[in-house]
Design a protein around this motif. Sequence first.
Motif: not given
Ligand code: HSE
Length: 307
Positions: A23, A139, A187
Motif C-alpha cells: 500500500d 501506491d 484484500r
Molecule cells: N496495495 C493494493 C493492494 C494495490 O495490494 O491491495 C492494489 O491496487
Amino acid sequence: MTENKTYIVRVPATTANIGSGFDTLGMSLGLYNVVQFVPTEGKALLETEISAEGEGAGQITSGLDNMIIKAMDETAKRAGKTVPGGKMYLINRIPFARGLGSSSAAIASGVFLANMLMGEPFNRKEILDITAEMEGHPDNAAPAILGGFCMALLKNGNVTAERIDIPSHWKAVVTIPDFELHTEKARAVLPKTYPRSDAVHNIGAVSFLMAAFMYQKPEYLKLGLDDVIHVPYRLGLIPGASDVIRNAERAGAYGATISGSGPTIIAFAPAELAEKVGIAMVNGFAAAHMTSRYLVLDFDHNGIMSV
Ligand code: HSE
C-alpha cells in the motif's frame, strides 16, 4: 476549453506494493492507455459518447459508471466548475483487474483531463491527492501521475509522495494469467492484525528494497521483495504463482513477486535475460494449467501527460 479540439491524455500502467512495500510503493511501467476527448459545447458530461479499442473494449460503461467520467465529474465539483461532455475514444492497453493499475489509470486520466478542460486549476500534487482519495490507496496513483519508482503515504486526505529513478538497464517482465482477480477479493484474504515479528520482517525487507533501487544493488532485490504482509495470503488465489516466481528467479531474474494485488506476477531482470525469464514464467503457469502471456516492459519515467 476549446470546442472541437482533441484533448489526448496518455497514462501508464503501474505495479503496486513491490513485495514488501504494501500500500506504499509503486512503479510506473511503459504500457499505456490513451484517452482522446473532443468536447461539445452544451452537452452534459454524463451524456459523453464513449468508444474503445483494446483491453475490455466490449465492456465499456458510460455515465457515472465509467471511472473516467466519474473522476472528471468529481474533479470539476472540487473546482466548483462543470466540464462539458463530448466524444471520448479510449485505446486500452492495460488489462483490467490483473494488478497493473487499470483503475488508477482510469481515475488519473479523468482527473487530468478535467483539469485540462478547466484551464488547469490543480497542480500535479493536487491531481495526485484527488486520484489517491478516489482510489483509496496511493501506491498505484503516485507512479501513474509522477512516473518512476514512488513511495507514497496517504494521511488525512493528503498524499506525501517522493519518486526515485529506476536503473535504466533493468526490465520489468510482467506475466499476465488469463483470469481477473479483483482487489476487494485479494484484500479480503488478508489478516486484520499481524504479529510484531511480521512487522519487523517487512520493515527490514523494505529497507533493503529501497537500497536495491537507490544504490542499484540488484543482489538485495530478492530479500527486499520478501513480504509477509500480503504475498503469502494471496499466492493461494493465483494457481501456479509460487512456481512462476521460482522459475523467474532460476531463469536469471533479480527477484519476482505479485504485481499489486495480482494475479499478474512481475519479475525484475537484466535486459539480456528478460525474454528467457518471461518464457520460464509462462511455463510456470502452464504447469498449473493456466494460460498466460508475458510482456517485457521498460519503466516509465514521466507519469501521466498530455500528448
Ligand atoms: N496495495 C493494493 C493492494 C494495490 O495490494 O491491495 C492494489 O491496487
